[in-house]
Design a protein around this motif. Sequence first.
Motif, PDB file in Angstrom:
ATOM      1  N   GLU A 144      -3.156  -6.278  -9.012  1.00 60.62           N
ATOM      2  CA  GLU A 144      -2.857  -7.140 -10.166  1.00 60.62           C
ATOM      3  C   GLU A 144      -2.189  -6.383 -11.307  1.00 60.62           C
ATOM      4  N   THR A 145      -2.622  -5.160 -11.563  1.00 60.45           N
ATOM      5  CA  THR A 145      -2.076  -4.434 -12.710  1.00 60.45           C
ATOM      6  C   THR A 145      -0.771  -3.707 -12.389  1.00 60.45           C
ATOM      7  N   GLU A 146      -0.631  -3.191 -11.174  1.00 63.27           N
ATOM      8  CA  GLU A 146       0.534  -2.371 -10.845  1.00 63.27           C
ATOM      9  C   GLU A 146       1.576  -3.061  -9.964  1.00 63.27           C
ATOM     10  N   LEU A 147       1.145  -3.985  -9.114  1.00 60.83           N
ATOM     11  CA  LEU A 147       2.072  -4.546  -8.123  1.00 60.83           C
ATOM     12  C   LEU A 147       2.141  -6.072  -8.142  1.00 60.83           C
ATOM     13  N   SER A 148       1.739  -6.671  -9.232  1.00 57.75           N
ATOM     14  CA  SER A 148       1.639  -8.135  -9.292  1.00 57.75           C
ATOM     15  C   SER A 148       2.944  -8.859  -8.956  1.00 57.75           C
ATOM     16  N   ALA A 180       9.938  -5.353   0.040  1.00 66.10           N
ATOM     17  CA  ALA A 180      10.462  -4.632   1.205  1.00 66.10           C
ATOM     18  C   ALA A 180      11.800  -3.972   0.878  1.00 66.10           C
ATOM     19  N   ASP A 181      12.638  -4.660   0.127  1.00 66.47           N
ATOM     20  CA  ASP A 181      13.927  -4.087  -0.265  1.00 66.47           C
ATOM     21  C   ASP A 181      13.747  -2.909  -1.219  1.00 66.47           C
ATOM     22  N   LEU A 182      12.808  -3.033  -2.132  1.00 67.06           N
ATOM     23  CA  LEU A 182      12.579  -2.012  -3.141  1.00 67.06           C
ATOM     24  C   LEU A 182      12.119  -0.684  -2.534  1.00 67.06           C
ATOM     25  N   VAL A 183      11.226  -0.736  -1.561  1.00 70.14           N
ATOM     26  CA  VAL A 183      10.673   0.497  -0.990  1.00 70.14           C
ATOM     27  C   VAL A 183      11.361   0.897   0.309  1.00 70.14           C
ATOM     28  N   ASP A 184      12.262   0.055   0.800  1.00 65.43           N
ATOM     29  CA  ASP A 184      13.028   0.344   2.011  1.00 65.43           C
ATOM     30  C   ASP A 184      12.120   0.730   3.178  1.00 65.43           C
ATOM     31  N   VAL A 185      11.116  -0.105   3.397  1.00 67.61           N
ATOM     32  CA  VAL A 185      10.175   0.076   4.501  1.00 67.61           C
ATOM     33  C   VAL A 185      10.214  -1.181   5.348  1.00 67.61           C
ATOM     34  N   ASP A 186      10.147  -1.003   6.651  1.00 63.12           N
ATOM     35  CA  ASP A 186      10.136  -2.160   7.539  1.00 63.12           C
ATOM     36  C   ASP A 186       8.816  -2.907   7.394  1.00 63.12           C
ATOM     37  N   LEU A 223       8.280   1.289 -11.165  1.00 59.05           N
ATOM     38  CA  LEU A 223       7.053   1.707 -10.488  1.00 59.05           C
ATOM     39  C   LEU A 223       6.945   3.224 -10.446  1.00 59.05           C
ATOM     40  N   SER A 224       5.722   3.710 -10.608  1.00 56.87           N
ATOM     41  CA  SER A 224       5.455   5.137 -10.452  1.00 56.87           C
ATOM     42  C   SER A 224       5.596   5.489  -8.965  1.00 56.87           C
ATOM     43  N   GLU A 225       5.623   6.767  -8.663  1.00 56.97           N
ATOM     44  CA  GLU A 225       5.715   7.218  -7.268  1.00 56.97           C
ATOM     45  C   GLU A 225       4.510   6.723  -6.464  1.00 56.97           C
ATOM     46  N   GLU A 226       3.319   6.803  -7.060  1.00 60.88           N
ATOM     47  CA  GLU A 226       2.115   6.320  -6.382  1.00 60.88           C
ATOM     48  C   GLU A 226       2.222   4.824  -6.103  1.00 60.88           C
ATOM     49  N   ALA A 227       2.677   4.052  -7.081  1.00 51.74           N
ATOM     50  CA  ALA A 227       2.808   2.605  -6.911  1.00 51.74           C
ATOM     51  C   ALA A 227       3.821   2.281  -5.811  1.00 51.74           C
ATOM     52  N   ARG A 228       4.915   3.020  -5.745  1.00 56.22           N
ATOM     53  CA  ARG A 228       5.906   2.814  -4.682  1.00 56.22           C
ATOM     54  C   ARG A 228       5.297   3.085  -3.311  1.00 56.22           C
ATOM     55  N   GLU A 229       4.527   4.175  -3.205  1.00 54.44           N
ATOM     56  CA  GLU A 229       3.891   4.507  -1.924  1.00 54.44           C
ATOM     57  C   GLU A 229       2.889   3.433  -1.527  1.00 54.44           C
ATOM     58  N   ARG A 230       2.141   2.945  -2.491  1.00 52.80           N
ATOM     59  CA  ARG A 230       1.158   1.903  -2.192  1.00 52.80           C
ATOM     60  C   ARG A 230       1.834   0.580  -1.864  1.00 52.80           C
TER      61      ARG A 230
END
Length: 163
Positions: free
Chosen positions: A42-46, A64-70, A3-10
Amino acid sequence: MTLSEEARERLADVVSLQPTKNAELQERWGMESGSDVHQYLETELSEYYYRDEDSLIRATPDAADLVDVDPGIEGGEEGTVIRVPELQGQVFEVLAGPEERSQSVVSVLQDLRAEFGIDPEAGEVRSALQSLKRKGIVEVEYRTVPTFRKAAPREDVTVETLE
């Protein structure tokens, strides 16, 4: 899938706001329409989201594990922890308790003005109340107009505001 940085944030937004709708993500991400949100998902986070039986957007456990966010909602011995945008937190703060008479959108808006000195649109307040309802911490009572109140005592729910 990398994932790109933007995709991770989203994706972090999806995790922290779940359950959510296209409109809520559209506002958060500054997109033109709910269709744009759907296309992005659908295109970035499917691989990292799904829609539940009510068509609400939820993150997979891997997300949740990937981005380490509650996650947006957590339950535990201390009660429920909900992570919401600032306006939703303020709405929850002023909203009538479970034993009190439920409030209309206009009543909540007036309380927001008095308590926080803010003046959101009635539609924004309605949207915040509906989002809190989807998260299970606000209930609706239908009188002449829909009215709202907390579903649980204030001390049983911790509301954390997202940046």
